[in-house]
Design an enzyme around this catalytic site. Sequence first.
Site, mmCIF file in Angstrom:
data_model
loop_
_atom_site.group_PDB
_atom_site.id
_atom_site.type_symbol
_atom_site.label_atom_id
_atom_site.label_comp_id
_atom_site.label_asym_id
_atom_site.label_seq_id
_atom_site.Cartn_x
_atom_site.Cartn_y
_atom_site.Cartn_z
ATOM 1 N N ILE A 11 0.819 -1.213 0.000
ATOM 2 C CA ILE A 11 0.000 0.000 0.000
ATOM 3 C C ILE A 11 0.854 1.266 0.000
ATOM 4 O O ILE A 11 0.432 2.305 -0.497
ATOM 5 C CB ILE A 11 -1.015 -0.019 1.168
ATOM 6 C CG1 ILE A 11 -2.153 0.966 0.911
ATOM 7 C CG2 ILE A 11 -0.311 0.225 2.508
ATOM 8 C CD1 ILE A 11 -3.353 0.779 1.802
ATOM 9 N N ASN A 24 -3.464 2.572 14.894
ATOM 10 C CA ASN A 24 -3.888 2.315 16.270
ATOM 11 C C ASN A 24 -4.361 3.645 16.840
ATOM 12 O O ASN A 24 -4.135 4.701 16.252
ATOM 13 C CB ASN A 24 -2.785 1.641 17.102
ATOM 14 C CG ASN A 24 -1.573 2.517 17.310
ATOM 15 O OD1 ASN A 24 -1.689 3.694 17.646
ATOM 16 N ND2 ASN A 24 -0.396 1.953 17.116
ATOM 17 N N GLY A 32 2.473 -3.626 11.281
ATOM 18 C CA GLY A 32 1.682 -3.878 10.081
ATOM 19 C C GLY A 32 1.590 -2.684 9.161
ATOM 20 O O GLY A 32 2.576 -1.984 8.913
ATOM 21 N N ASP A 34 0.161 0.176 9.634
ATOM 22 C CA ASP A 34 0.443 1.416 10.363
ATOM 23 C C ASP A 34 1.942 1.699 10.393
ATOM 24 O O ASP A 34 2.388 2.808 10.068
ATOM 25 C CB ASP A 34 -0.121 1.293 11.785
ATOM 26 C CG ASP A 34 -0.191 2.619 12.527
ATOM 27 O OD1 ASP A 34 -0.182 3.688 11.887
ATOM 28 O OD2 ASP A 34 -0.275 2.571 13.765
ATOM 29 N N GLY A 125 -5.336 -7.984 10.368
ATOM 30 C CA GLY A 125 -3.988 -8.408 10.740
ATOM 31 C C GLY A 125 -3.941 -8.735 12.217
ATOM 32 O O GLY A 125 -4.634 -9.634 12.695
#
Length: 183
Positions: A11, A24, A32, A34, A125
Site C-alpha cells: 500500500i 492504532n 503492520g 500502520d 492483521g
Amino acid sequence: MMEITLIQGDITEQSVDAVVNAANSSLLGGGGVDGAIHRRGGPEVLAACRALRASHYGKGLATGRAVATTAGRLPATWVIHTVGPVYAADRPERAELLASCYRESLRVADELGVRTLALPAVSAGIFGWPLHDAARIALTTVRDTPSGLTEARFVLFEERAYQAFDAVWRELGEGRGHGSMVD
C-alpha cells in the site's frame, strides 16, 4: 461511477490521492500497515499525527473514526487514519465499528476531494478479524457507500488476503476484483 479494484501489493507504493492507514488509536505508528505507512511517509506523517494528538485527539482516535494527515514521503497526498476494532467472536456489534472505518474513510476522502483511494484490510492483521468476514464487511461497505471516488483500490499485502477479498467479491456477484464498476 466508482471502480473497486483488488490488487496484491504494498500500500505504501500506491500512486493515489490518499492511502487509508489501519492505525492504532495513538496515531503514533505501530506494526503492520500502520508501521509501514509511518516508515515510508517519514517524519512528516508522525509530526502531523503528533499535532492531531496535541489538538483535537488528545486521548487518541476512537475506533471506527477517521482523520487525515499529510502523506509525507508516500506517493500520495493524504493519509486517512482509521482505527479498526479488535475482533471478538462474542461481540457481533463490533462489525458495525469495522464498517464505520470504511464509511468514515470515504467521508474524509470526499471532504478532501480525493478521487483515488488505496485501502488495506482494516482489522484483518494483528486485530484478528477473520479474513473472509473482514473482506465481506469492507467490500459491501465501500460498494454501498455513496462517494465521489473514481477508484477504491483494496491493496492486500499477503496472497491469502488477496484471495479472500477476490473470493468474496465474486460471491457478491461482482466478478473478479479487477475493474469492477459500482454506481
